[in-house]
Design a protein around this motif. Structure first.
Motif, PDB file in Angstrom:
ATOM      1  N   ALA A   1      22.448  31.438 -23.034  1.00  0.00           N
ATOM      2  CA  ALA A   1      21.380  32.080 -22.554  1.00  0.00           C
ATOM      3  C   ALA A   1      21.060  31.245 -21.062  1.00  0.00           C
ATOM      4  N   GLY A   2      20.764  31.802 -20.154  1.00  0.00           N
ATOM      5  CA  GLY A   2      20.609  30.948 -18.925  1.00  0.00           C
ATOM      6  C   GLY A   2      18.974  30.617 -18.999  1.00  0.00           C
ATOM      7  N   PRO A   3      18.722  29.759 -17.798  1.00  0.00           N
ATOM      8  CA  PRO A   3      17.240  29.521 -17.589  1.00  0.00           C
ATOM      9  C   PRO A   3      16.366  30.609 -17.522  1.00  0.00           C
ATOM     10  N   ARG A   4      15.277  30.631 -18.099  1.00  0.00           N
ATOM     11  CA  ARG A   4      14.183  31.901 -18.230  1.00  0.00           C
ATOM     12  C   ARG A   4      13.895  32.044 -16.734  1.00  0.00           C
ATOM     13  N   ASP A   5      14.184  33.285 -16.463  1.00  0.00           N
ATOM     14  CA  ASP A   5      13.785  33.816 -15.060  1.00  0.00           C
ATOM     15  C   ASP A   5      14.663  33.266 -13.978  1.00  0.00           C
TER      16      ASP A   5
ATOM     17  N   ARG B   1      35.473  24.447 -21.947  1.00  0.00           N
ATOM     18  CA  ARG B   1      34.657  25.690 -22.260  1.00  0.00           C
ATOM     19  C   ARG B   1      34.750  26.413 -20.656  1.00  0.00           C
ATOM     20  N   GLU B   2      34.971  27.641 -20.556  1.00  0.00           N
ATOM     21  CA  GLU B   2      34.943  28.353 -19.202  1.00  0.00           C
ATOM     22  C   GLU B   2      34.052  29.526 -19.420  1.00  0.00           C
ATOM     23  N   PHE B   3      33.498  29.740 -18.067  1.00  0.00           N
ATOM     24  CA  PHE B   3      32.639  31.075 -17.832  1.00  0.00           C
ATOM     25  C   PHE B   3      33.378  32.221 -17.912  1.00  0.00           C
ATOM     26  N   VAL B   4      32.807  33.073 -18.684  1.00  0.00           N
ATOM     27  CA  VAL B   4      33.499  34.443 -18.921  1.00  0.00           C
ATOM     28  C   VAL B   4      32.733  35.538 -18.162  1.00  0.00           C
ATOM     29  N   ALA B   5      31.412  35.861 -18.476  1.00  0.00           N
ATOM     30  CA  ALA B   5      30.740  36.812 -17.824  1.00  0.00           C
ATOM     31  C   ALA B   5      29.079  36.730 -17.888  1.00  0.00           C
ATOM     32  N   ALA B   6      28.346  37.090 -17.256  1.00  0.00           N
ATOM     33  CA  ALA B   6      26.793  37.020 -17.362  1.00  0.00           C
ATOM     34  C   ALA B   6      26.098  38.436 -16.746  1.00  0.00           C
ATOM     35  N   ILE B   7      24.986  38.471 -17.306  1.00  0.00           N
ATOM     36  CA  ILE B   7      24.195  39.843 -17.133  1.00  0.00           C
ATOM     37  C   ILE B   7      22.756  39.217 -16.694  1.00  0.00           C
TER      38      ILE B   7
ATOM     39  N   SER C   1      12.719  38.223 -23.365  1.00  0.00           N
ATOM     40  CA  SER C   1      12.126  38.537 -22.143  1.00  0.00           C
ATOM     41  C   SER C   1      12.637  37.620 -20.930  1.00  0.00           C
ATOM     42  N   GLY C   2      13.232  38.028 -19.781  1.00  0.00           N
ATOM     43  CA  GLY C   2      13.276  37.309 -18.779  1.00  0.00           C
ATOM     44  C   GLY C   2      14.763  36.314 -18.622  1.00  0.00           C
ATOM     45  N   TYR C   3      15.164  36.487 -19.828  1.00  0.00           N
ATOM     46  CA  TYR C   3      16.756  35.683 -19.786  1.00  0.00           C
ATOM     47  C   TYR C   3      17.917  36.286 -19.321  1.00  0.00           C
ATOM     48  N   SER C   4      18.448  35.799 -18.409  1.00  0.00           N
ATOM     49  CA  SER C   4      19.860  36.097 -17.999  1.00  0.00           C
ATOM     50  C   SER C   4      20.739  35.444 -19.311  1.00  0.00           C
ATOM     51  N   MET C   5      21.781  36.641 -19.548  1.00  0.00           N
ATOM     52  CA  MET C   5      22.758  36.227 -20.640  1.00  0.00           C
ATOM     53  C   MET C   5      23.957  35.920 -20.320  1.00  0.00           C
ATOM     54  N   GLY C   6      24.965  35.351 -20.997  1.00  0.00           N
ATOM     55  CA  GLY C   6      26.334  35.428 -20.812  1.00  0.00           C
ATOM     56  C   GLY C   6      27.179  34.891 -21.771  1.00  0.00           C
ATOM     57  N   TRP C   7      28.324  34.874 -21.518  1.00  0.00           N
ATOM     58  CA  TRP C   7      29.416  34.284 -22.346  1.00  0.00           C
ATOM     59  C   TRP C   7      30.277  33.379 -22.001  1.00  0.00           C
ATOM     60  N   PHE C   8      30.677  32.330 -22.619  1.00  0.00           N
ATOM     61  CA  PHE C   8      31.596  31.262 -22.206  1.00  0.00           C
ATOM     62  C   PHE C   8      32.714  31.243 -23.247  1.00  0.00           C
ATOM     63  N   ARG C   9      34.006  30.818 -23.187  1.00  0.00           N
ATOM     64  CA  ARG C   9      34.850  30.573 -24.221  1.00  0.00           C
ATOM     65  C   ARG C   9      35.609  29.285 -23.907  1.00  0.00           C
ATOM     66  N   GLN C  10      36.268  28.915 -24.988  1.00  0.00           N
ATOM     67  CA  GLN C  10      37.087  27.571 -25.107  1.00  0.00           C
ATOM     68  C   GLN C  10      38.435  27.913 -25.986  1.00  0.00           C
ATOM     69  N   ALA C  11      39.560  27.586 -25.243  1.00  0.00           N
ATOM     70  CA  ALA C  11      40.678  27.728 -25.814  1.00  0.00           C
ATOM     71  C   ALA C  11      41.136  26.345 -26.230  1.00  0.00           C
ATOM     72  N   PRO C  12      42.065  26.191 -27.268  1.00  0.00           N
ATOM     73  CA  PRO C  12      42.250  24.883 -28.001  1.00  0.00           C
ATOM     74  C   PRO C  12      42.678  24.132 -26.878  1.00  0.00           C
ATOM     75  N   GLY C  13      42.296  22.833 -26.783  1.00  0.00           N
ATOM     76  CA  GLY C  13      42.736  21.789 -25.905  1.00  0.00           C
ATOM     77  C   GLY C  13      42.197  22.111 -24.578  1.00  0.00           C
ATOM     78  N   ASN C  14      41.527  22.993 -24.067  1.00  0.00           N
ATOM     79  CA  ASN C  14      40.800  23.479 -22.718  1.00  0.00           C
ATOM     80  C   ASN C  14      39.368  23.241 -22.842  1.00  0.00           C
TER      81      ASN C  14
ATOM     82  N   VAL D   1      23.564  31.011 -12.045  1.00  0.00           N
ATOM     83  CA  VAL D   1      23.291  29.604 -12.583  1.00  0.00           C
ATOM     84  C   VAL D   1      23.997  29.267 -13.696  1.00  0.00           C
ATOM     85  N   ILE D   2      24.196  30.723 -14.514  1.00  0.00           N
ATOM     86  CA  ILE D   2      24.921  30.744 -15.762  1.00  0.00           C
ATOM     87  C   ILE D   2      26.461  30.331 -15.415  1.00  0.00           C
ATOM     88  N   MET D   3      26.759  30.926 -14.515  1.00  0.00           N
ATOM     89  CA  MET D   3      28.597  30.717 -13.982  1.00  0.00           C
ATOM     90  C   MET D   3      28.580  29.253 -13.887  1.00  0.00           C
ATOM     91  N   ARG D   4      27.394  28.623 -13.245  1.00  0.00           N
ATOM     92  CA  ARG D   4      27.651  27.001 -12.864  1.00  0.00           C
ATOM     93  C   ARG D   4      27.385  26.220 -14.390  1.00  0.00           C
TER      94      ARG D   4
END
Length: 125
Positions: A97-101, A44-50, A29-42, A106-109
């Motif tokens: 998972a982002g910071p609760r509440d 990690r980058e932000f993909v999406a958050a909810i 409860s209370g956590y924003s969530m997201g996805w990051f990805r990391q390609a070979p040699g790159n 901030v996930i994107m950051r």
């Protein structure tokens, strides 16, 4: 909160995959969530958050219109539906998972409270 991602695999260009992330441990409860990805040699980058309610979403420019993030709070699950996949989407995808509440921006950051293990997505050309 502990996170377990699944659903990665090999898919052809233009195909689709759905990634799943199961959350356990402390309350979801209370956590924003997201996805990051990391390609070979790159890096990690932000993909999406909810947001916790699911009412707000954010996407990286590179996936907007092709990927959809969603969540089922009753099941403690987060999903990433990926469509029209491209070879440049090949990467290890991480559920976070982002910071609760906290706001989802901030996930994107990169303000992340929990990282799951990755699941590999390979898009063949």
């Amino acid at each position: 909160v502990q996170l377990q991602a699944s659903g990665g695999g090999l898919v052809q260009t233009g195909g689709s995959l759905r990634l799943s992330c199961a959350a356990s441990g402390r309350t979801f409860s209370g956590y924003s969530m997201g996805w990051f990805r990391q390609a070979p040699g790159n890096e990690r980058e932000f993909v999406a958050a909810i947001s916790w309610s699911g009412g707000s979403t954010l996407y990286a420019d590179s996936v907007r219109g092709r990927f959809t993030i969603s969540r089922d709070n009753a099941e403690n699950m987060v999903y990433l539906q990926m469509s029209r996949l491209k070879p440049e989407d090949t990467a290890v995808y991480f559920c976070v998972a982002g910071p609760r509440d906290g706001p989802i921006v901030v996930i994107m950051r990169g303000d992340i409270s929990s990282w799951g293990q990755g699941t590999l997505v390979t898009v063949s050309s």
